[in-house]
Design an enzyme around this catalytic site. Structure first.
Site, short mmCIF file in Angstrom:
data_model
loop_
_atom_site.label_atom_id
_atom_site.label_comp_id
_atom_site.label_asym_id
_atom_site.label_seq_id
_atom_site.Cartn_x
_atom_site.Cartn_y
_atom_site.Cartn_z
N LYS A 95 0.83 -1.21 0.00
CA LYS A 95 0.00 0.00 0.00
C LYS A 95 0.87 1.26 0.00
O LYS A 95 0.53 2.26 -0.64
CB LYS A 95 -0.93 -0.01 1.21
CG LYS A 95 -1.86 1.20 1.34
CD LYS A 95 -2.92 1.22 0.25
CE LYS A 95 -3.83 2.45 0.35
NZ LYS A 95 -4.68 2.45 1.55
N GLY A 315 0.95 -17.53 -7.38
CA GLY A 315 0.17 -18.09 -6.28
C GLY A 315 1.04 -18.37 -5.06
O GLY A 315 2.25 -18.15 -5.05
N ASP A 357 -4.50 -17.94 6.15
CA ASP A 357 -4.16 -18.42 4.81
C ASP A 357 -3.77 -19.90 4.78
O ASP A 357 -3.75 -20.51 3.71
CB ASP A 357 -2.99 -17.61 4.25
CG ASP A 357 -3.34 -16.15 4.03
OD1 ASP A 357 -4.46 -15.75 4.38
OD2 ASP A 357 -2.49 -15.39 3.51
N HIS A 495 -21.98 14.79 -1.42
CA HIS A 495 -21.63 15.40 -2.70
C HIS A 495 -20.56 16.48 -2.49
O HIS A 495 -20.63 17.23 -1.53
CB HIS A 495 -22.88 16.03 -3.31
CG HIS A 495 -22.66 16.61 -4.68
ND1 HIS A 495 -22.43 15.83 -5.78
CD2 HIS A 495 -22.61 17.91 -5.10
CE1 HIS A 495 -22.28 16.61 -6.84
NE2 HIS A 495 -22.38 17.87 -6.45
#
EC number: 1.8.1.9
Length: 520
Positions: A95, A315, A357, A495
């Site tokens: 990031k 992967g 994971d 907005h």
């Protein structure tokens, strides 16, 4: 002497172990600790985001906790500290480098807004990398301090099971450590896969384990497969020559219309794509560059190119092979080697659990591992019976034009409910900040996938544009709570923002009308 003999007999009765010399160190060969004599209430194997969340939660509940964590250096020798993939070689450095690329785009916009900025503005990889790496190191240190503050014992050892309650590790200097616990949580995550069938892949290629720790710019870079889109995006954004080899469909598992638009945007902004090709060989040339050979699957012809860096992104594999899971009786998938668990995160052994994971069928996302770990610990120690809900988990792909999504893709919705029962509302829009600078907004797009029957339950939201993660996070709450299309349309937008485009979706794909937003 008699007292010492009694003590030694007691120790042998507790652990009943011996040592065996093996290549590269010493291995414990133990039968483990007897019931009621275990060292910890909870032992966590893996010091990534999920494992650390488990350990800290258990410590806050007053339990005696230990964490074991060890980072095997990458084939290129890269190593890092406590915190796992996300902190060291994933979300955080990615990031930050993505932000570096976005800043490059803003510098190009600046003259349109009255800023006198001499062009071109060069980018210094070394300076960026040093700043990112220093931040990561501060996070490593912060995790160590947090464990210490919570009185969690940390062992920097590579652990493997001796039996279902006991693990063994070897510390620096070859010292053996044998640890036992009532409950064990496996949270070892995964590591990048290397294409060992490709000549030169291991010798000359790097992976995401290495790219964020490079001291010098990777230069002209080649990425085999679309999994590398995020890295390729920020490399292109800071001015590097970047090529991606596309073997099949982009961003497998994501909405394919959105994925194709991500590719189109990247291609139009400088990233090169080779489609329908497969690499076969990498070799180093006398000048130090890497020559990559690939085959065009359509024509069968070979072609080559020269690059400074080859970044493998094909992967990830679960980090389970060195755990000796068979010693504990923990079952894994024969295809993926990931650990099999039930809805309570329990493995085939009732007091051994796995999260993140390393688990079969779970999203490979940091926040899901953290939440699953906390809920698991709360169940273990009597504070809750809540299970982790893996439906409607939001995520974002941090490509140059970010793609955020939550819920079902259009393809999944149609497969699950049938085309006639699905309504898709969509719009092409232009962010206000793109207007003055004349930026390309052709791929800025949002769609909401709904059931067709009133009140039209929202099944999925897909957003392509600036700050997609920030936009998606807010709407994820509504979708998690069962929001309908009617409710979203009754929500007042802010907005001018990009996120208000979601609450202005009036055109359905079924209508065939032009979905381009004009004016307010």
């Amino acid at each position: 002497m008699a007292a010492m003999a009694v003590a030694l007999r007691g120790l042998r009765g507790r652990f009943r172990w011996r040592t065996q010399a093996v290549a590269g160190g010493v291995r414990c060969a133990a039968q483990g600790a007897a019931a009621g004599q275990r060292d910890y209430d909870l032992l966590v194997i893996g010091g990534g985001s999920g494992g650390l969340a488990c350990a800290k939660e258990a410590a806050q509940l007053g339990r005696k906790v230990a964490v074991v964590d060890y980072v095997e250096p990458s084939p290129q020798g890269t190593r890092w500290g406590l915190g796992g993939t996300c902190v060291n070689v994933g979300c955080i450095p990615k990031k930050l480098m993505h932000q570096a690329a976005l800043l490059g785009g803003l510098i190009q916009d600046a003259p349109h807004y009255g800023w006198e900025v001499a062009q071109p503005v060069p980018h210094d990889w070394r300076k960026m990398a040093e700043a990112v790496q220093n931040h990561v190191k501060s996070l490593n240190w912060g995790h160590r301090v947090q464990l210490q503050d919570r009185k969690v014992k940390y062992f920097n050892i590579k652990a493997s099971f001796v039996d279902e309650h006991t693990v063994c590790g070897v510390a620096k200097g070859g010292k053996e450590i044998l640890l036992s616990a009532d409950h064990i949580i496996i949270a070892t995550g995964g590591r990048p896969r290397y294409p060992t069938h490709i000549e030169g892949a291991l010798e000359y290629g790097i992976t995401s384990d290495d790219i964020f720790w490079l001291k010098e710019s990777p230069g002209k870079t080649w990425h085999p497969t679309d999994v590398a889109l995020e890295c390729a995006g920020f490399l292109t954004g800071i001015g590097l020559d970047t090529t991606i080899m596309m073997r099949s469909i982009p961003l497998r598992g994501f909405d394919q219309q959105m994925s194709s638009m991500v590719i189109e945007h990247m291609a139009s902004h400088g990233t090169r794509f080779l489609r329908g090709c497969a690499p076969s060989r990498v070799r180093r040339l006398p000048d130090g560059q890497l020559q990559v050979t690939w085959e065009d699957r359509t024509t069968g012809k070979e072609d080559t190119g020269t690059f400074d860096t080859v970044l493998w992104a094909i992967g990830r594999v679960p980090d389970t092979r060195s755990l000796n899971l068979e010693k504990a009786g923990v079952d894994t998938s024969p295809d993926t080697q990931k650990i099999l668990v039930d809805s309570r995160e329990a493995t085939s052994v009732p007091h051994i659990y796995a999260i993140g994971d390393v688990v079969e069928g779970r999203p490979e996302l940091t926040p899901t591992a953290i939440m699953a770990g906390r809920l698991l610990v709360q169940r273990l120690f009597g504070r809750s019976s809540d299970l982790m809900d893996y439906d409607n988990v939001p995520t974002t792909v941090f490509t140059p034009l970010e793609y955020g999504c939550v819920g079902l893709s259009e393809e999944e919705a149609v497969a699950r409910h049938g085309q006639e029962h699905v309504e898709v509302y969509h719009a092409h829009y232009k962010p206000l900040e793109f207007t003055v600078a004349g930026r390309d907004a052709s791929q800025c797009y949002v769609k909401m996938v709904c059931l067709r029957e009133p009140p039209q339950l929202v099944l999925g939201l897909h957003f392509l544009g600036p700050n997609a993660g920030e936009v998606t996070q807010g709407f994820a709450l509504g979708i998690k709570c069962g929001a309908s299309y009617v409710q979203v349309m009754r929500t007042v937008g802010i907005h001018p923002t990009c996120s208000e485009e979601v609450v202005k979706l009036r055109v359905s794909k079924r209508s065939g009308l032009d979905p381009t937003v004009t004016g307010c």
